[in-house]
Write an enzyme that holds these catalytic residues in place. Sequence first.
Site, PDB file in Angstrom:
ATOM      1  N   GLY A  48       2.929   2.100  10.883  1.00 19.86           N
ATOM      2  CA  GLY A  48       3.882   3.205  10.751  1.00 19.86           C
ATOM      3  C   GLY A  48       4.585   3.562  12.044  1.00 19.86           C
ATOM      4  O   GLY A  48       5.246   4.593  12.139  1.00 19.86           O
ATOM      5  N   SER A  54       3.924  -2.327  10.256  1.00 19.43           N
ATOM      6  CA  SER A  54       5.372  -2.351  10.482  1.00 19.43           C
ATOM      7  C   SER A  54       6.042  -3.660  10.073  1.00 19.43           C
ATOM      8  O   SER A  54       6.996  -4.095  10.713  1.00 19.43           O
ATOM      9  CB  SER A  54       5.707  -1.989  11.940  1.00 19.43           C
ATOM     10  OG  SER A  54       5.271  -0.669  12.224  1.00 19.43           O
ATOM     11  N   GLU A  60      -6.355   4.662   8.147  1.00 19.12           N
ATOM     12  CA  GLU A  60      -6.136   6.094   7.889  1.00 19.12           C
ATOM     13  C   GLU A  60      -7.394   6.720   7.303  1.00 19.12           C
ATOM     14  O   GLU A  60      -7.712   7.876   7.583  1.00 19.12           O
ATOM     15  CB  GLU A  60      -4.922   6.269   6.959  1.00 19.12           C
ATOM     16  CG  GLU A  60      -3.625   5.969   7.708  1.00 19.12           C
ATOM     17  CD  GLU A  60      -2.523   5.353   6.865  1.00 19.12           C
ATOM     18  OE1 GLU A  60      -2.586   5.427   5.626  1.00 19.12           O
ATOM     19  OE2 GLU A  60      -1.596   4.779   7.464  1.00 19.12           O
ATOM     20  N   HIS A  87      -9.171   1.191   5.199  1.00 13.43           N
ATOM     21  CA  HIS A  87      -7.878   1.394   5.850  1.00 13.43           C
ATOM     22  C   HIS A  87      -8.049   2.315   7.068  1.00 13.43           C
ATOM     23  O   HIS A  87      -8.835   3.251   7.042  1.00 13.43           O
ATOM     24  CB  HIS A  87      -6.860   1.989   4.871  1.00 13.43           C
ATOM     25  CG  HIS A  87      -5.474   1.903   5.394  1.00 13.43           C
ATOM     26  ND1 HIS A  87      -4.980   2.809   6.304  1.00 13.43           N
ATOM     27  CD2 HIS A  87      -4.488   0.987   5.203  1.00 13.43           C
ATOM     28  CE1 HIS A  87      -3.747   2.450   6.626  1.00 13.43           C
ATOM     29  NE2 HIS A  87      -3.426   1.358   5.970  1.00 13.43           N
ATOM     30  N   GLU A 125      -5.069  -5.015  10.544  1.00 16.09           N
ATOM     31  CA  GLU A 125      -4.014  -4.023  10.753  1.00 16.09           C
ATOM     32  C   GLU A 125      -4.261  -3.308  12.084  1.00 16.09           C
ATOM     33  O   GLU A 125      -5.020  -2.334  12.134  1.00 16.09           O
ATOM     34  CB  GLU A 125      -4.025  -2.991   9.618  1.00 16.09           C
ATOM     35  CG  GLU A 125      -3.744  -3.574   8.258  1.00 16.09           C
ATOM     36  CD  GLU A 125      -3.182  -2.527   7.284  1.00 16.09           C
ATOM     37  OE1 GLU A 125      -2.116  -2.774   6.729  1.00 16.09           O
ATOM     38  OE2 GLU A 125      -3.798  -1.463   7.122  1.00 16.09           O
ATOM     39  N   ASN A 145       0.876  -1.178   0.000  1.00 21.73           N
ATOM     40  CA  ASN A 145       0.000   0.000   0.000  1.00 21.73           C
ATOM     41  C   ASN A 145       0.911   1.226   0.000  1.00 21.73           C
ATOM     42  O   ASN A 145       1.512   1.542   1.022  1.00 21.73           O
ATOM     43  CB  ASN A 145      -0.892  -0.036   1.250  1.00 21.73           C
ATOM     44  CG  ASN A 145      -1.734   1.212   1.387  1.00 21.73           C
ATOM     45  OD1 ASN A 145      -1.815   2.024   0.461  1.00 21.73           O
ATOM     46  ND2 ASN A 145      -2.372   1.365   2.542  1.00 21.73           N
ATOM     47  N   TRP A 146       1.005   1.872  -1.150  1.00 22.18           N
ATOM     48  CA  TRP A 146       1.957   2.978  -1.280  1.00 22.18           C
ATOM     49  C   TRP A 146       1.441   4.285  -0.685  1.00 22.18           C
ATOM     50  O   TRP A 146       2.151   5.280  -0.648  1.00 22.18           O
ATOM     51  CB  TRP A 146       2.339   3.165  -2.764  1.00 22.18           C
ATOM     52  CG  TRP A 146       3.114   2.003  -3.320  1.00 22.18           C
ATOM     53  CD1 TRP A 146       3.593   0.928  -2.608  1.00 22.18           C
ATOM     54  CD2 TRP A 146       3.506   1.783  -4.681  1.00 22.18           C
ATOM     55  NE1 TRP A 146       4.257   0.062  -3.454  1.00 22.18           N
ATOM     56  CE2 TRP A 146       4.220   0.558  -4.730  1.00 22.18           C
ATOM     57  CE3 TRP A 146       3.325   2.505  -5.863  1.00 22.18           C
ATOM     58  CZ2 TRP A 146       4.745   0.050  -5.911  1.00 22.18           C
ATOM     59  CZ3 TRP A 146       3.852   1.986  -7.041  1.00 22.18           C
ATOM     60  CH2 TRP A 146       4.553   0.774  -7.062  1.00 22.18           C
ATOM     61  N   LYS A 147       0.180   4.282  -0.291  1.00 22.09           N
ATOM     62  CA  LYS A 147      -0.423   5.479   0.338  1.00 22.09           C
ATOM     63  C   LYS A 147      -0.157   6.710  -0.535  1.00 22.09           C
ATOM     64  O   LYS A 147      -0.077   6.584  -1.763  1.00 22.09           O
ATOM     65  CB  LYS A 147       0.087   5.625   1.778  1.00 22.09           C
ATOM     66  CG  LYS A 147      -0.085   4.320   2.574  1.00 22.09           C
ATOM     67  CD  LYS A 147       0.179   4.434   4.050  1.00 22.09           C
ATOM     68  CE  LYS A 147      -0.014   3.078   4.725  1.00 22.09           C
ATOM     69  NZ  LYS A 147       0.171   3.115   6.165  1.00 22.09           N
ATOM     70  N   GLY A 152       3.166  -1.152   4.244  1.00 21.27           N
ATOM     71  CA  GLY A 152       3.188   0.286   3.973  1.00 21.27           C
ATOM     72  C   GLY A 152       4.599   0.741   3.648  1.00 21.27           C
ATOM     73  O   GLY A 152       5.105   0.563   2.544  1.00 21.27           O
ATOM     74  N   GLY A 153       5.274   1.323   4.636  1.00 22.60           N
ATOM     75  CA  GLY A 153       6.587   1.935   4.435  1.00 22.60           C
ATOM     76  C   GLY A 153       7.591   1.063   3.698  1.00 22.60           C
ATOM     77  O   GLY A 153       8.265   1.511   2.762  1.00 22.60           O
TER      78      GLY A 153
HETATM   79  P1  13P Z   1       3.407   0.237   7.706  1.00 19.40           P
HETATM   80  O1  13P Z   1       3.906  -1.045   7.067  1.00 19.40           O
HETATM   81  O2  13P Z   1       4.133   1.444   7.229  1.00 19.40           O
HETATM   82  O3  13P Z   1       3.299   0.119   9.180  1.00 19.40           O
HETATM   83  O4  13P Z   1       1.896   0.422   7.156  1.00 19.40           O
HETATM   84  C1  13P Z   1       1.015  -0.635   7.204  1.00 19.40           C
HETATM   85  C2  13P Z   1      -0.201  -0.245   6.448  1.00 19.40           C
HETATM   86  O5  13P Z   1      -0.897   0.666   6.842  1.00 19.40           O
HETATM   87  C3  13P Z   1      -0.506  -0.964   5.209  1.00 19.40           C
HETATM   88  O6  13P Z   1      -1.778  -0.648   4.751  1.00 19.40           O
END
Ligand code: 13P
Length: 249
Positions: A172, A212, A96, A94, A166, A9-11, A233-234
Amino acid sequence: MRKKIVAGNWKMNNNKRETAELIQALKPLNFSTDLRVMVAPAFTHLVQAEELTQGSRIEVLAQNMNAAESGAFTGEISAAMLSSIGIQKVILGHSERRAYYNETDASLKGKVTTALSHDMEIVFCFGEELDQRKSGSHFEVVKTQLETALFDLSPEQWSKIILAYEPVWAIGTGETASPEQAQEMHAYIRSLIASKYDQTLADSISILYGGSIKPANASAIFSQSDVDGGLIGGAALKAEDFSAIIQSA
Ligand code: 13P
């Protein structure tokens, strides 16, 4: 039997050039036929991503969509728009989006219904916040999230659902759920589906963990029996890290 899935997920990251470079770096990767690899770039780069991944096994998904078919919703993207560019998968719910854009289990139910009516596959995200984990209500929270948004679906519709647990406190933050915590929750989620539907359906659903995940912790989490891969994510923003995570699955 359910497949393993590693999805990035590149956000709200990567411009057009960076998106292309990342996809080109991932394309040569060899991975097992039992594994699906997905990337979710920003809306503006979906057309390019779809084109660049042609001829590879990398699948492209959107990060969100609106529940309405069309109309006066400035700034929004519909399922039909995604379909029209060949995107048949979407992340919904998600944390967020729940936290910053007021998405609720009830509103997500509407998005799920629309996505399914367009024959889209859904990566449905859910998970508890830190205070809920601390107070021990995390199982109840997850149960309500799933029941409200998904437990009206027919068994046939579940073939389009991928779950992504999640925990918000692990996103994050660098703080990962331990492999045991992930397994405990994933087994619980599967048991909920088994009691609402049946064990065969429960066993067919891929349940991803997100929060993470890094090359260093991926294989310990992925080796848990009810963890079917991850939503990253990251670490999905670096080809080297994402490739290493894919190889751990
Ligand atoms: P991180 O891997 O950066 O913690 O993010 C997870 C995420 O929100 C994937 O959708």
